[in-house]
Design an enzyme around this catalytic site. Structure first.
Site, PDB file in Angstrom:
ATOM      1  N   TYR A   1       0.833  -1.206   0.000  1.00 39.18           N
ATOM      2  CA  TYR A   1       0.000   0.000   0.000  1.00 39.18           C
ATOM      3  C   TYR A   1       0.869   1.257   0.000  1.00 39.18           C
ATOM      4  O   TYR A   1       0.588   2.219  -0.719  1.00 39.18           O
ATOM      5  CB  TYR A   1      -0.919  -0.015   1.221  1.00 39.18           C
ATOM      6  CG  TYR A   1      -1.771   1.228   1.347  1.00 39.18           C
ATOM      7  CD1 TYR A   1      -2.856   1.434   0.492  1.00 39.18           C
ATOM      8  CD2 TYR A   1      -1.496   2.201   2.304  1.00 39.18           C
ATOM      9  CE1 TYR A   1      -3.638   2.572   0.592  1.00 39.18           C
ATOM     10  CE2 TYR A   1      -2.267   3.343   2.415  1.00 39.18           C
ATOM     11  CZ  TYR A   1      -3.346   3.524   1.558  1.00 39.18           C
ATOM     12  OH  TYR A   1      -4.111   4.660   1.662  1.00 39.18           O
TER      13      TYR A   1
ATOM     14  N   SER B   1      -3.609  13.172   7.580  1.00 41.42           N
ATOM     15  CA  SER B   1      -4.559  12.770   6.549  1.00 41.42           C
ATOM     16  C   SER B   1      -5.970  12.635   7.115  1.00 41.42           C
ATOM     17  O   SER B   1      -6.163  12.246   8.272  1.00 41.42           O
ATOM     18  CB  SER B   1      -4.122  11.427   5.957  1.00 41.42           C
ATOM     19  OG  SER B   1      -5.113  10.905   5.097  1.00 41.42           O
TER      20      SER B   1
ATOM     21  N   GLN C   1      -5.249  17.580   6.241  1.00 38.30           N
ATOM     22  CA  GLN C   1      -5.574  17.334   4.832  1.00 38.30           C
ATOM     23  C   GLN C   1      -7.020  16.893   4.702  1.00 38.30           C
ATOM     24  O   GLN C   1      -7.516  16.079   5.483  1.00 38.30           O
ATOM     25  CB  GLN C   1      -4.647  16.259   4.264  1.00 38.30           C
ATOM     26  CG  GLN C   1      -4.950  15.840   2.834  1.00 38.30           C
ATOM     27  CD  GLN C   1      -5.891  14.653   2.761  1.00 38.30           C
ATOM     28  OE1 GLN C   1      -6.001  13.880   3.718  1.00 38.30           O
ATOM     29  NE2 GLN C   1      -6.594  14.504   1.639  1.00 38.30           N
TER      30      GLN C   1
ATOM     31  N   TYR D   1     -10.241  15.662   1.922  1.00 36.17           N
ATOM     32  CA  TYR D   1     -10.775  15.267   0.625  1.00 36.17           C
ATOM     33  C   TYR D   1     -12.167  15.874   0.449  1.00 36.17           C
ATOM     34  O   TYR D   1     -12.854  16.171   1.430  1.00 36.17           O
ATOM     35  CB  TYR D   1     -10.908  13.742   0.532  1.00 36.17           C
ATOM     36  CG  TYR D   1      -9.609  12.992   0.432  1.00 36.17           C
ATOM     37  CD1 TYR D   1      -8.855  13.035  -0.735  1.00 36.17           C
ATOM     38  CD2 TYR D   1      -9.145  12.207   1.489  1.00 36.17           C
ATOM     39  CE1 TYR D   1      -7.661  12.331  -0.840  1.00 36.17           C
ATOM     40  CE2 TYR D   1      -7.963  11.492   1.388  1.00 36.17           C
ATOM     41  CZ  TYR D   1      -7.228  11.565   0.225  1.00 36.17           C
ATOM     42  OH  TYR D   1      -6.047  10.867   0.123  1.00 36.17           O
TER      43      TYR D   1
ATOM     44  N   THR E   1      -6.952  18.097  -0.989  1.00 37.81           N
ATOM     45  CA  THR E   1      -6.531  17.218  -2.075  1.00 37.81           C
ATOM     46  C   THR E   1      -7.600  17.190  -3.161  1.00 37.81           C
ATOM     47  O   THR E   1      -8.751  16.838  -2.892  1.00 37.81           O
ATOM     48  CB  THR E   1      -6.262  15.797  -1.556  1.00 37.81           C
ATOM     49  OG1 THR E   1      -5.204  15.848  -0.598  1.00 37.81           O
ATOM     50  CG2 THR E   1      -5.856  14.870  -2.679  1.00 37.81           C
TER      51      THR E   1
ATOM     52  N   ARG F   1      -5.171   0.351  -8.030  1.00 39.22           N
ATOM     53  CA  ARG F   1      -3.814  -0.027  -7.640  1.00 39.22           C
ATOM     54  C   ARG F   1      -3.723  -1.548  -7.589  1.00 39.22           C
ATOM     55  O   ARG F   1      -4.199  -2.190  -6.656  1.00 39.22           O
ATOM     56  CB  ARG F   1      -3.464   0.613  -6.298  1.00 39.22           C
ATOM     57  CG  ARG F   1      -3.562   2.146  -6.373  1.00 39.22           C
ATOM     58  CD  ARG F   1      -3.620   2.816  -5.026  1.00 39.22           C
ATOM     59  NE  ARG F   1      -4.018   4.218  -5.200  1.00 39.22           N
ATOM     60  CZ  ARG F   1      -4.378   5.029  -4.205  1.00 39.22           C
ATOM     61  NH1 ARG F   1      -4.378   4.571  -2.959  1.00 39.22           N
ATOM     62  NH2 ARG F   1      -4.731   6.271  -4.451  1.00 39.22           N
TER      63      ARG F   1
ATOM     64  N   LYS G   1      -3.658  20.436  -3.156  1.00 44.82           N
ATOM     65  CA  LYS G   1      -2.709  19.348  -3.428  1.00 44.82           C
ATOM     66  C   LYS G   1      -3.213  18.518  -4.601  1.00 44.82           C
ATOM     67  O   LYS G   1      -4.386  18.131  -4.636  1.00 44.82           O
ATOM     68  CB  LYS G   1      -2.550  18.455  -2.202  1.00 44.82           C
ATOM     69  CG  LYS G   1      -1.576  17.295  -2.400  1.00 44.82           C
ATOM     70  CD  LYS G   1      -1.438  16.485  -1.122  1.00 44.82           C
ATOM     71  CE  LYS G   1      -0.443  15.346  -1.281  1.00 44.82           C
ATOM     72  NZ  LYS G   1      -0.918  14.294  -2.209  1.00 44.82           N
TER      73      LYS G   1
ATOM     74  N   HIS H   1      -0.062  12.587  -6.884  1.00 42.86           N
ATOM     75  CA  HIS H   1      -0.481  11.659  -5.829  1.00 42.86           C
ATOM     76  C   HIS H   1       0.500  10.500  -5.701  1.00 42.86           C
ATOM     77  O   HIS H   1       0.109   9.352  -5.429  1.00 42.86           O
ATOM     78  CB  HIS H   1      -1.896  11.139  -6.103  1.00 42.86           C
ATOM     79  CG  HIS H   1      -2.717  10.937  -4.854  1.00 42.86           C
ATOM     80  ND1 HIS H   1      -3.656  11.842  -4.428  1.00 42.86           N
ATOM     81  CD2 HIS H   1      -2.726   9.944  -3.945  1.00 42.86           C
ATOM     82  CE1 HIS H   1      -4.222  11.405  -3.315  1.00 42.86           C
ATOM     83  NE2 HIS H   1      -3.671  10.249  -2.994  1.00 42.86           N
TER      84      HIS H   1
ATOM     85  N   ARG I   1      -0.164   7.407  -7.795  1.00 39.80           N
ATOM     86  CA  ARG I   1      -1.203   6.505  -7.308  1.00 39.80           C
ATOM     87  C   ARG I   1      -2.583   6.785  -7.903  1.00 39.80           C
ATOM     88  O   ARG I   1      -3.553   6.123  -7.548  1.00 39.80           O
ATOM     89  CB  ARG I   1      -1.281   6.592  -5.782  1.00 39.80           C
ATOM     90  CG  ARG I   1      -0.009   6.113  -5.094  1.00 39.80           C
ATOM     91  CD  ARG I   1       0.069   6.574  -3.655  1.00 39.80           C
ATOM     92  NE  ARG I   1      -0.905   5.968  -2.791  1.00 39.80           N
ATOM     93  CZ  ARG I   1      -0.781   4.757  -2.247  1.00 39.80           C
ATOM     94  NH1 ARG I   1       0.288   4.014  -2.522  1.00 39.80           N
ATOM     95  NH2 ARG I   1      -1.711   4.277  -1.446  1.00 39.80           N
TER      96      ARG I   1
END
Length: 381
Positions: free
Chosen positions: A24, A106, A127, A129, A155, A164, A254, A278, A281
C-alpha cells in the site's frame, strides 16, 4: 545498524510490515509508469557544481504560510500511516515537531485530529478530501480549527480512487469477508514484531477521523467501500469556494499539475498549491511532478507558494525541487518507510539525513541560503 539512507528504510519497512501494508505504501496505480517517472526524472536533474565560495554558514531555514521552518520540508498526508507503527501519526507528528517542520494529518489516518493534538505541543496541518457529505466535511473542519491546525491541505486529484493492482494482489483491496481477513491475518503473523506492536498494542484500529461515519465497521473492506461511495466525482471549482468559506486559515491545493489549474487556484484565493500526481497513485501515465514543477512555478509562483512532492528520497532531491522553483517539498513515502522501520525515531533520523544531505548539496553548488536557491544551481545542457 542504523539505516544510512531512505532506501535503507524502504528495505526495513518491507521486512517489518505485513505485505498488504508495505505494498500500500510502496505501490502506484496500474502499471506504475508515473511512479517510476517521479523517481527517474528527479534523479536526472543535474546540479551545477561551483567551487571556491564561502559556504561555511549554510542556512536551511525558511518561512511558509506564516510559520518559521528549520527545513523547507513538510511531512505530507499519508493514509493509514498509523498502521505502520503504534499510533503512528502521533509518533510522526512529534518527530516533525522536534525537527521544526510541519506535519500534515490525513483525513484517512488511524489517529484522529484530537489524538494527534493531545500528543503534540505545536499546531499541525490537516488534509481534506472532497466528500459527498458536506456536513461531515464541515464537522472535520470545525475539529481542525478547534485543534489549532495551522493550514488546510485540500486534495483535489482524487474525485475517484485510482486502481492499484498491488493492493489487489496483496489482499488489501478486493479480498472481503472471512477469506480477506484470514489472508491479511496470515501476513501479519509472518511479521510478529508488527503483530504485537501495532496489531495488538496499537489498538483501536478505527481510522479515527472517519470512525463516526463508519458506525462501528472497522474492517479494511469497510473503509475502502466508504471511500468508493463517498468521494465526490461531481466536485468543481465552485466547491472550492465552499471550502474557502468554511476555512479562514492558509488553504493549499494538493494534486495540481496543469498551470491553467494553478491560475484558477490563484483566482479563488488559495494561499499555496502542491504540484503532485499523488505519488503515481492516481492517473498513471501523467508527467512526473518534477517535470510539471517549472511551468507551474513560472505561471503562479509570484501569486502563491508552490510546493511539490513525488519521488523525493534524499536531501539532494529536495535541493533539486527547490532549484526548479518549489518553495517547499512535501515528503510522503520517505517518512512512511521510516515510521514503519523504526517508529518516530526513524522519522527523526530521516529528517536528520535530509538536513545533512541538503547542507552538502548546497555547499557544493555554492548556495548558502534557501532563498538563494534557484535555476542558477542547475546544470542545464
Amino acid at each position: 545498524m542504523k539505516p544510512a539512507s531512505i532506501g535503507d528504510y524502504r528495505e526495513l519497512a518491507r521486512r517489518r510490515l505485513p505485505k498488504f501494508l508495505f505494498e500500500y505504501i510502496d505501490g502506484g496505480s496500474y502499471d506504475e509508469i508515473t511512479l517510476k517517472r517521479n523517481r527517474e526524472d528527479l534523479a536526472a536533474v543535474a546540479l551545477r557544481q561551483r567551487v571556491l565560495r564561502d559556504v561555511s554558514d549554510i542556512d536551511l531555514s525558511t518561512r511558509l504560510f506564516g510559520q518559521d521552518l528549520a527545513l523547507p520540508v513538510v511531512l505530507g498526508p499519508v493514509g493509514l500511516a498509523g498502521m505502520n507503527a503504534r499510533r503512528g501519526e502521533v509518533q510522526a507528528a512529534r518527530a516533525a515537531e522536534g525537527a521544526g517542520v510541519p506535519f500534515c494529518l490525513s483525513t484517512v489516518s488511524a489517529c484522529s485530529i484530537e489524538e494527534v493534538r493531545a500528543g503534540t505541543a505545536r499546531p499541525f496541518w490537516f488534509q481534506l478530501y472532497m466528500i459527498r457529505d458536506r456536513a461531515f466535511m464541515a464537522d472535520l473542519l470545525r475539529k481542525a480549527k478547534a485543534a489549532g491546525c495551522s493550514a488546510l491541505v485540500f486534495t483535489v486529484d482524487m474525485p475517484v480512487p485510482g486502481t492499484r493492482y498491488r493492493d489487489h494482489r496483496s489482499g488489501l483491496a478486493g479480498a472481503s469477508g472471512l477469506a480477506g481477513d484470514a489472508r491479511r491475518a496470515m501476513q501479519a503473523l509472518l511479521h510478529p514484531g508488527w503483530a504485537l506492536d501495532v496489531g495488538l498494542l496499537g489498538r483501536p484500529h478505527t481510522l479515527g477521523n472517519v470512525a463516526p461515519v463508519l458506525k462501528g465497521r472497522t474492517g479494511l473492506e469497510d473503509f475502502f467501500a466508504w471511500m468508493r461511495n463517498n468521494f465526490d466525482p461531481s466536485v468543481t471549482w465552485r466547491d472550492l469556494e465552499w471550502v474557502r468559506a468554511n476555512w479562514d486559515g492558509p488553504l493549499i491545493l494538493k494534486g495540481v499539475l496543469d498551470p491553467e489549474d494553478g491560475r484558477d487556484a490563484v483566482r479563488l484565493g488559495c494561499d499555496g498549491l502542491i504540484v503532485s500526481n499523488h505519488g503515481g497513485r492516481q492517473l498513471d501515465g501523467v508527467k512526473s511532478s518534477v517535470r510539471a514543477l517549472p511551468a507551474m512555478a513560472d505561471a503562479v509562483g509570484g501569486d502563491l507558494a508552490v510546493l511539490a512532492d513525488g519521488g523525493v528520497r534524499s536531501g539532494l532531491d529536495v535541493v533539486r525541487m527547490l532549484a526548479l522553483g518549489a518553495k517547499g517539498v512535501v515528503l510522503g513515502r520517505a517518512w512512511a518507510y521510516a515510521l514503519a522501520g523504526r517508529g518516530g525515531r526513524g522519522v527523526t533520523h530521516v529528517l536528520d539525513l535530509i538536513r545533512a544531505e541538503m547542507g552538502v548539496a548546497m555547499a557544493l553548488t555554492g548556495v548558502r541560503h534557501i532563498d538563494a536557491l534557484g535555476p542558477e544551481a542547475l546544470d542545464i545542457a
